[in-house]
Write an enzyme that holds these catalytic residues in place. Structure first.
Site, mmCIF file in Angstrom:
data_model
loop_
_atom_site.group_PDB
_atom_site.id
_atom_site.type_symbol
_atom_site.label_atom_id
_atom_site.label_comp_id
_atom_site.label_asym_id
_atom_site.label_seq_id
_atom_site.Cartn_x
_atom_site.Cartn_y
_atom_site.Cartn_z
ATOM 1 N N HIS A 71 0.819 -1.225 0.000
ATOM 2 C CA HIS A 71 0.000 0.000 0.000
ATOM 3 C C HIS A 71 0.849 1.271 0.000
ATOM 4 O O HIS A 71 0.319 2.363 -0.207
ATOM 5 C CB HIS A 71 -0.935 0.028 1.213
ATOM 6 C CG HIS A 71 -2.017 -1.011 1.176
ATOM 7 N ND1 HIS A 71 -2.933 -1.088 0.144
ATOM 8 C CD2 HIS A 71 -2.337 -2.012 2.035
ATOM 9 C CE1 HIS A 71 -3.774 -2.095 0.385
ATOM 10 N NE2 HIS A 71 -3.422 -2.685 1.503
ATOM 11 N N ASP A 117 -2.838 -10.215 -2.703
ATOM 12 C CA ASP A 117 -3.430 -9.820 -1.424
ATOM 13 C C ASP A 117 -4.918 -9.495 -1.645
ATOM 14 O O ASP A 117 -5.342 -9.211 -2.761
ATOM 15 C CB ASP A 117 -2.691 -8.581 -0.901
ATOM 16 C CG ASP A 117 -3.122 -8.161 0.486
ATOM 17 O OD1 ASP A 117 -2.485 -8.601 1.461
ATOM 18 O OD2 ASP A 117 -4.100 -7.388 0.597
ATOM 19 N N HIS A 172 -6.415 -6.909 -0.855
ATOM 20 C CA HIS A 172 -6.619 -5.484 -1.128
ATOM 21 C C HIS A 172 -5.754 -5.022 -2.279
ATOM 22 O O HIS A 172 -4.670 -5.566 -2.512
ATOM 23 C CB HIS A 172 -6.292 -4.673 0.134
ATOM 24 C CG HIS A 172 -7.060 -5.155 1.331
ATOM 25 N ND1 HIS A 172 -6.517 -6.029 2.239
ATOM 26 C CD2 HIS A 172 -8.342 -4.940 1.702
ATOM 27 C CE1 HIS A 172 -7.438 -6.314 3.160
ATOM 28 N NE2 HIS A 172 -8.546 -5.681 2.853
ATOM 29 N N ASP A 197 -5.057 -12.646 3.298
ATOM 30 C CA ASP A 197 -6.289 -12.105 3.889
ATOM 31 C C ASP A 197 -7.496 -12.367 2.987
ATOM 32 O O ASP A 197 -8.591 -11.884 3.256
ATOM 33 C CB ASP A 197 -6.148 -10.608 4.229
ATOM 34 C CG ASP A 197 -5.380 -9.811 3.201
ATOM 35 O OD1 ASP A 197 -5.003 -10.374 2.156
ATOM 36 O OD2 ASP A 197 -5.156 -8.603 3.445
HETATM 37 ZN ZN LIG Z 1 -4.595 -6.921 2.465
#
Ligand SMILES: [Zn+2]
Length: 343
Positions: free
Chosen positions: A161, A196, A198, A285
């Site tokens: 991120h 991931d 996200h 996740d």
């Molecule tokens: Zn994540």
């Protein structure tokens, strides 16, 4: 497969994050990396090695000097201003539309300027941990450069991120991007496949204007999921980078069959790019009931994911990203790596 790990991640230990307007228990806890380490050792995946130290030069290839300086000094400045050293440093104001960040010398202004969320506090050991996570990724990249089929950088804090000069999503330095740039600087043609839950917004931002590194991300649809403002299908790159970023957002409750189809779409694009090295920001996740998740992968799906990644037949560097369900985190990561190795 060699794993690179530093116990100094333990120094990035904080109790809280903000979510839904509340101060809640932190999800990126030190136990995460320890559980993955236990699973790596328990499965006999390979040696666990300490990182070499690379200095700032490879980090400065993807992050700005000002950003690194702020991260390095943030905790001391926070304590200097507030006079206490037992609370996490969070931003409290951001330069929103119509505001001009002309002066960001004050630590409160600096945190608001460089952070993009309230989930990513800085504490006394944050910079040390972030630096060593980047060194883990660079060391693993060196193993791949020296002919290893694959290597695993057990990074904590995670990285995907973090962009050139922003941090958030528990990430400070973009370990995968730093490693990808290091590989590129040594003549490799790199594709990044982020699995991931996200969107890897930081990685996308770092390479968005470039055609020499392909960025592909499978993730929860940002219309619903974090990071909300990045990860849509129409983000395809800009300038020279047009066509070299592919986002594959997926809906809530995605199961393996739909996930596998998206992996196939990603693999097709990667083959067309004809890379000689793959970097996989690896988050688990995506597991059912992950506290930060939304998909429903489980059990043998992670072995299948490892097999699917191996089918690209590329030297591969894995970097540890998310995964917050502590009872499945270690086994899921080990399953991906053993699935890859066994394929
Ligand atoms: Zn994540």
């Amino acid at each position: 497969m060699k794993t690179v790990y530093s116990p100094l991640h333990l120094s990035h230990a904080h109790a809280h994050e903000f979510e839904g307007g509340q101060l809640i228990a932190a999800k990126d806890v030190p136990a995460r990396a320890e559980l993955v380490l236990d699973a790596i050792r328990g499965r006999g995946i390979g040696p666990v090695l300490a990182p070499q130290h690379f200095g700032n030069v490879p980090i400065l290839r993807v992050h700005t000097a000002e950003f690194i300086h702020v991260l390095e000094q943030a905790w001391a400045r926070w304590v200097g201003k507030h006079g206490y050293d037992n609370r996490e440093a969070f931003p409290s104001a951001w330069p929103a539309r119509g505001m001009a960040p002309k002066h960001i010398e004050d630590i409160e202004a600096a945190l608001g300027y460089y952070a993009f969320d309230t989930a990513t506090p800085i504490v006394a050991g944050t910079w040390t941990a972030a630096r060593h996570a980047a060194d883990c990724a660079l060391t693993a990249a060196e193993f791949v450069l020296h002919g290893e089929r694959a290597a695993f950088a057990l990074c904590r804090p995670p990285g995907h991120h973090a962009a050139g000069d922003t941090y958030g999503g528990y990430c400070f330095l973009n370990n995968a991007a730093i490693a990808a740039q290091h590989l590129t600087d040594r003549g490799r043609r790199v594709a990044i496949l982020d699995v991931d839950m996200h969107h890897g917004n930081g990685t996308q931002a770092i390479f968005y204007g470039r055609d020499d590194v392909l960025t592909v991300s499978l993730h929860g649809d940002p219309a619903t999921y974090y990071p909300h403002f990045s990860g849509f299908t129409d983000e395809t790159g800009e300038g020279a980078g047009e066509g070299f970023n592919l986002n594959l957002p997926l809906p809530a409750n995605t199961l393996w069959p739909a996930y596998a189809q998206a992996i196939e779409v990603a693999a097709e694009r990667i083959r067309a790019f004809a890379p000689d090295t793959l970097v996989v920001p690896l988050g688990v996740d995506t597991v059912v009931d992950d506290p930060a998740g939304g998909f429903r992968l489980e059990g043998a799906d992670y072995t299948r994911l490892g097999v699917a990644l191996a089918k690209l037949k590329l030297p591969t560097l894995f970097t540890m990203e998310g995964g917050y369900r502590l009872d499945t985190l270690g086994p899921a990561v080990a399953d991906v790596l053993t699935g890859f190795e066994g394929a």
